[in-house]
Scaffold this motif. Structure first.
Motif, mmCIF file in Angstrom:
data_model
loop_
_atom_site.group_PDB
_atom_site.id
_atom_site.type_symbol
_atom_site.label_atom_id
_atom_site.label_comp_id
_atom_site.label_asym_id
_atom_site.label_seq_id
_atom_site.Cartn_x
_atom_site.Cartn_y
_atom_site.Cartn_z
ATOM 1 N N GLN A 108 45.669 36.696 31.008
ATOM 2 C CA GLN A 108 46.787 36.173 30.222
ATOM 3 C C GLN A 108 47.685 37.345 29.830
ATOM 4 N N ASP A 109 48.364 37.876 30.814
ATOM 5 C CA ASP A 109 49.175 39.077 30.645
ATOM 6 C C ASP A 109 50.446 38.904 31.469
ATOM 7 N N LYS A 110 51.602 38.998 30.818
ATOM 8 C CA LYS A 110 52.863 38.783 31.522
ATOM 9 C C LYS A 110 53.095 39.809 32.628
ATOM 10 N N LYS A 111 52.448 40.965 32.510
ATOM 11 C CA LYS A 111 52.641 42.003 33.520
ATOM 12 C C LYS A 111 51.847 41.719 34.790
ATOM 13 N N PHE A 112 50.906 40.779 34.728
ATOM 14 C CA PHE A 112 50.101 40.476 35.908
ATOM 15 C C PHE A 112 50.979 39.859 36.981
ATOM 16 N N ALA A 113 50.911 40.426 38.182
ATOM 17 C CA ALA A 113 51.773 39.987 39.275
ATOM 18 C C ALA A 113 50.973 39.526 40.483
ATOM 19 N N GLY A 114 49.751 39.076 40.234
ATOM 20 C CA GLY A 114 48.944 38.562 41.331
ATOM 21 C C GLY A 114 48.140 39.603 42.066
ATOM 22 N N GLU A 115 48.100 40.830 41.556
ATOM 23 C CA GLU A 115 47.332 41.876 42.222
ATOM 24 C C GLU A 115 45.839 41.537 42.212
ATOM 25 N N ARG A 116 45.118 42.134 43.129
ATOM 26 C CA ARG A 116 43.687 41.860 43.248
ATOM 27 C C ARG A 116 42.934 42.534 42.111
ATOM 28 N N THR A 117 42.277 41.755 41.309
ATOM 29 C CA THR A 117 41.461 42.273 40.211
ATOM 30 C C THR A 117 40.152 41.496 40.169
ATOM 31 N N GLU A 118 39.187 41.985 39.377
ATOM 32 C CA GLU A 118 37.837 41.443 39.440
ATOM 33 C C GLU A 118 37.275 41.086 38.063
ATOM 34 N N LEU A 119 36.241 40.273 38.104
ATOM 35 C CA LEU A 119 35.343 40.045 36.980
ATOM 36 C C LEU A 119 33.928 40.281 37.490
ATOM 37 N N VAL A 120 33.158 41.068 36.742
ATOM 38 C CA VAL A 120 31.762 41.336 37.108
ATOM 39 C C VAL A 120 30.880 41.003 35.908
ATOM 40 N N ILE A 121 29.895 40.133 36.110
ATOM 41 C CA ILE A 121 28.980 39.685 35.065
ATOM 42 C C ILE A 121 27.563 40.016 35.504
ATOM 43 N N GLY A 122 26.745 40.498 34.570
ATOM 44 C CA GLY A 122 25.377 40.874 34.876
ATOM 45 C C GLY A 122 24.418 39.703 34.893
#
Length: 262
Positions: free
Chosen positions: A72-86
């Motif tokens: 939820q960030d206006k600067k986010f432009a669809g770049e590849r990012t991740e979520l990692v959960i243990g």
């Protein structure tokens, strides 16, 4: 149903998703591409998983969770990012955990054995340790770092870029806009302020009387003695020579972007 996982017939699983052995998926849940879910995870109804997201083994998602959504960030432009959960985390109803942002490190990360109760929110680029409890409606803004064994009470939350140290405790409704040192208890009711150390929590985790006394002495130096921060740091440096816990506290003070909560 198949040999690999137990899938409710109304669930939608993208062919590019990877589900481990013994995974169960409830009704109307959606698992998107580039989502990896480890062995033995239990997923309730009406959940959504968006990738890239990697989830370890033995996690439980009770229902209506939104995991791995866009930040939820206006600067986010669809770049590849991740979520990692243990491993072995519990996500109660309506918990939301977002992926990272490109300019914030690109990853949101959560460790093991955490409990996130209903309506908790973990925003983009947060780093959460192990054995934490986030009570109902806990809210972490972006880039928040939470250590191990942290307890956050209901309706409490942290400002962007804040750090919350190991074994800290935030009271109900506490909103923190600065770094919370390890072992510290923060009072609730709107803008949170330090209110002593988390003695009861430390006892439950095996801290002996000598260790707790050293932490109390350090807390008094930092918060009760009325010293400027620079002078308090000097005294803590002396105390740290005989206490690893005080050394941890001192290292924490020296390491943040936000001001220390005082």
């Amino acid at each position: 149903m198949n040999d690999k996982a137990q899938i409710h017939p109304t669930a939608v699983i993208d062919p590019a998703a990877r589900l481990g052995e013994g995974v169960s998926v409830g009704a109307f849940t959606v698992v998107g591409p580039e989502v990896e879910i480890g062995d033995g995870c239990q997923i309730g109804p009406h959940c959504s998983f968006t990738g890239p997201t990697r989830i370890g083994s033995g996690n439980r998602f009770i229902g209506h969770c939104a995991i791995g959504g866009e930040p939820q960030d206006k600067k986010f432009a669809g770049e590849r990012t991740e979520l990692v959960i243990g491993d072995r985390n519990v996500f109660r109803e309506f918990v939301t955990v977002n992926r990272g942002t490109g300019n914030g490190g690109g990853i949101t990360r959560m460790g093991d054995d955490n409990w996130l109760l209903a309506y908790s929110h973990v925003a983009h680029d947060c780093i959460v340790g192990n054995n934490c409890v986030f009570s109902n409606n806990t809210t972490l803004a972006g880039h928040v770092t939470v250590g191990d064994w942290v307890i956050i009470s209901g309706f409490a939350g942290a400002h962007q870029f804040c750090r919350i140290g190991d074994h800290a405790f935030l009271g109900m409704g506490a909103l923190v806009n600065g770094d919370v040192p390890p072992f510290t208890m923060v009072g609730g009711n709107s803008l949170g302020r330090p209110r002593g150390i988390n003695s009861e929590g430390l006892k439950r985790r095996g801290f002996d009387a000598e260790r707790i006394a050293a932490i109390k002495r350090a807390y008094r130096t930092l918060y009760v003695a009325g010293l400027p921060l620079a002078e308090a740091r000097e005294q803590l440096g002396v105390q740290a020579e005989s206490s690893d816990d005080v050394r941890q506290l001192l290292d924490f003070i020296d390491g943040g972007e936000r001001p220390l909560l005082r």
